[in-house]
Motif scaffolding. Sequence first.
Motif, short mmCIF file in Angstrom:
data_model
loop_
_atom_site.label_atom_id
_atom_site.label_comp_id
_atom_site.label_asym_id
_atom_site.label_seq_id
_atom_site.Cartn_x
_atom_site.Cartn_y
_atom_site.Cartn_z
N PHE A 447 0.85 -1.21 0.00
CA PHE A 447 0.00 0.00 0.00
C PHE A 447 0.88 1.24 0.00
N LEU A 448 1.94 1.19 -0.81
CA LEU A 448 2.94 2.24 -0.79
C LEU A 448 2.75 3.38 -1.79
N PRO A 449 1.87 3.25 -2.80
CA PRO A 449 1.76 4.40 -3.71
C PRO A 449 1.50 5.68 -2.93
N PRO A 450 2.06 6.78 -3.39
CA PRO A 450 1.95 8.04 -2.64
C PRO A 450 0.49 8.43 -2.43
N GLU A 451 0.25 9.02 -1.29
CA GLU A 451 -1.12 9.29 -0.86
C GLU A 451 -1.90 10.15 -1.88
N GLU A 452 -1.19 11.10 -2.49
CA GLU A 452 -1.90 12.00 -3.40
C GLU A 452 -2.36 11.27 -4.67
N LEU A 453 -1.74 10.12 -4.97
CA LEU A 453 -2.15 9.36 -6.16
C LEU A 453 -3.11 8.23 -5.81
N PHE A 454 -3.41 8.12 -4.51
CA PHE A 454 -4.10 6.93 -4.06
C PHE A 454 -5.52 6.80 -4.62
N ASP A 455 -6.23 7.92 -4.72
CA ASP A 455 -7.61 7.83 -5.21
C ASP A 455 -7.65 7.33 -6.64
N GLY A 456 -6.79 7.91 -7.48
CA GLY A 456 -6.75 7.50 -8.87
C GLY A 456 -6.38 6.04 -9.02
N PHE A 457 -5.42 5.63 -8.23
CA PHE A 457 -4.94 4.26 -8.24
C PHE A 457 -6.06 3.29 -7.83
N CYS A 458 -6.79 3.65 -6.79
CA CYS A 458 -7.89 2.78 -6.34
C CYS A 458 -9.01 2.72 -7.39
N GLN A 459 -9.31 3.86 -8.01
CA GLN A 459 -10.36 3.86 -9.03
C GLN A 459 -10.00 2.96 -10.21
N ARG A 460 -8.74 3.02 -10.61
CA ARG A 460 -8.31 2.17 -11.72
C ARG A 460 -8.49 0.69 -11.37
#
Lengths: 474, 474
Positions: A447-460
Amino acid sequence: MLFDFKLVETTHSKILTFETINPHIKKVEYAVRGELAIRAEEIKEEIAKNGPGKFGFETVVNCNIGNPQQLFQRSITFFRQVACLTEYPDLLLPENRNNVNTLFPLDAIERAQLLLKQIGSVGAYSHSQGIPYIRRNVAKFIEERDGYPSNPDNIFLTQGASVGVQSVLQLIIAHSNVGIMIPIPQYPLYSATLSLFDAKPVPYYLDEDENWSLDITQLTSSLATARDKGLDVRALVIINPGNPTGQCLTEQNMREIIDFCHQQHLVLLADEVYQTNIYQPAERPFHSFKKGMIGECGRRGGYYECTGIDKQVIDQLYKIASIGLCPNVSGQIMVDLMVRPPKRGDKSHPLYQKEINRIYESLRRRSLKLSSVFNSMEGVSCKDAQGSMYLFPRINLPPKAIKVAREVGKQPDEFYCLAMLNATGVCVVPGSGFHQEDGTWHFRSTFLPPEELFDGFCQRLEKFHKEFLAKYRD
Amino acid sequence: MLFDFKLVETTHSKILTFETINPHIKKVEYAVRGELAIRAEEIKEEIAKNGPGKFGFETVVNCNIGNPQQLFQRSITFFRQVACLTEYPDLLLPENRNNVNTLFPLDAIERAQLLLKQIGSVGAYSHSQGIPYIRRNVAKFIEERDGYPSNPDNIFLTQGASVGVQSVLQLIIAHSNVGIMIPIPQYPLYSATLSLFDAKPVPYYLDEDENWSLDITQLTSSLATARDKGLDVRALVIINPGNPTGQCLTEQNMREIIDFCHQQHLVLLADEVYQTNIYQPAERPFHSFKKGMIGECGRRGGYYECTGIDKQVIDQLYKIASIGLCPNVSGQIMVDLMVRPPKRGDKSHPLYQKEINRIYESLRRRSLKLSSVFNSMEGVSCKDAQGSMYLFPRINLPPKAIKVAREVGKQPDEFYCLAMLNATGVCVVPGSGFHQEDGTWHFRSTFLPPEELFDGFCQRLEKFHKEFLAKYRD
């Protein structure tokens, strides 16, 4: 000394072919850096060359390896300041001190001076077992943490976990009928090393329904079965916090494990790499100083401690270490910093504490967020991470997906993970790479992707999962 | 990530004892860090505690290991400047640039920026085979040096020579009847690794009378004998410049060796670690850029290149590398600096050239001086070093010394070297640690002690040798 070494074949009919090489090496499986990781590298290179054009994403996100700084986790300032000064001691000369005093806090300068006095040059070979001064500091650290004496003569600094684990296992594996108990699922370093040295894994299953806990009755029955088969079972490996599962053992459970080893005459190998990334500290017997958060994995530093091991056996471990001459000195320095971070009252302590807290809180938030995303997906269930930096969700794959996977010669979870990588750029490791109970499918994701990218990453991920299910639904 | 690992036994009757551990490990001999080295450490600790009192010397001089910076050889300024900046990239922020520009030359700053752009953080895991950018630079370096194409996909960056050598040998050793040709005398990494992986050494003798040269008829007869015995001889190891002998192969000789491998169907393992410490460059086919002089051995950096090796086999080497995750990133950076030092016209070039020349000339002077001292001793003969950082003098030991040595259970050369250490504080390695022709005795000594201490060091050796002979003369 840096070295130059060549391996050369000149003949047309090769001496070294896949057929002729060491068969134990061929049997080794190492999924963490396997097909998925290689495909991820290919996509990265293609994006670097031709832009994201044909992909539906702009970057590859490596959730396959616990590699915080690759994903922009910041390093601890004090640690890097000291490392920097030990690299170029000319900075400590009087003529440079004005400039250097502006750039570095005094406690970092003093620590660098202290280390250099003990080490000499970071470019020189050290003691094969590690710099004695640093081993003494590690022993003090362990004593203060555990309240139990620790002897620097029994501590080996090594170049990363795998070197240490491999030396120890190589020592224990005296013949090809030796059995080593390993958890399933497990970090593949263990199964790979057992293949390499031709020993027999004796698996015990962690209980997913009970939050991946370790049940002593499982150990007992697994051991009995292996010994009935005539295996010389010599050691038990525990990984705590679990990798890939992220669970933590309770103190009660640890006591039971030690009793079990004692009664059953087993050497205990306790791999506690991630012991400071604990997200439920109240219930778990680790202290909360969170020193594992520093993420300096590219250093290849670390240590192992022998407790209750014969001196003659330790001498043999020293001999193995001496063939490799010494662990890299910069990595040893990082171990020293890890066991002696700035203390309350030191100039660098407030910044250190702030940096550690920020990383810890952010990891905790991300772990909760990602597990809740996984749990919201159809047919996916995921335990909360108690420690480490991994989640290990279980996926119910539709029979049609399993069938298609088998047709293309892939494990169903591998098939799912490859589809995920191609659709989202997110690289995870299929559960089969860690072994798992038959008929169950998982994957491991950091769960290391940077927090600011987390929403986009989860949506994908959510979008991909829906489309995958739609495609393979019966 | 730094790690914490425990190896624990709790029972009174031990599971791991000298009798029960892996017998191949017990057979390993590793004299470079053996009894002499351990005794040297003890003396050092005693002097540190109680002063030199009972010893006839004030410091221990470690001539047992080629460890230049331990003996105060200065590091290359440019290399350390770049390493320093990559450790703490905050120095490159605009607010620090005024101070940093005063402390560092612009080309070091630019190189650090370039490396960081490619690497990200030195605290992150890299590609298991090494950072692609650095492998490309190594390939370019090899191409320019050899005039022969080099492919970065076939280059492995590793954590020191032993990791690379051990991976390659482990791959080749498919069963316990595999033979590997090694020179005698040889650096014990090879014999130790063959013991560890249960292969059979096939020795070929270097000709001391001909300046330790390699005679092809020796190779042919040694191979024939081994194959007659039914050994599956698969590879030939050459060490060039020799270790411990310091000799260099002529170009003609190299061509013969390659032909021999081709005709005899052998993989060639060419260990050319010290290839830039060449003191007779005119006669030897190495280029004279002397990049091996940098002495950064504590980094544990290096590379090996595969030529003519099957892709499928390289994939297996990659798999072994991936179990160790990656070589330490600081060591990889040092490899980059070694293959791309400051060029003519660069700001740092004059200083770099001056530092390299100073080290080279000093090493050359010291090697000549020490070999002439050895040659002046009664019953000692020593070839001049052609390369590397070692001398390997032969000593005619008096029968009485040999007898006493046997009585105390020591090899005669070991007995001599221990006496030398106790009398002078100079630690060398007995020839038996490298194997040697039966009935001959040698020791290996580096010529690395600092030049200003050289006279005193040589006098101590001469005095000891006279007294030793006087004591054991018949």
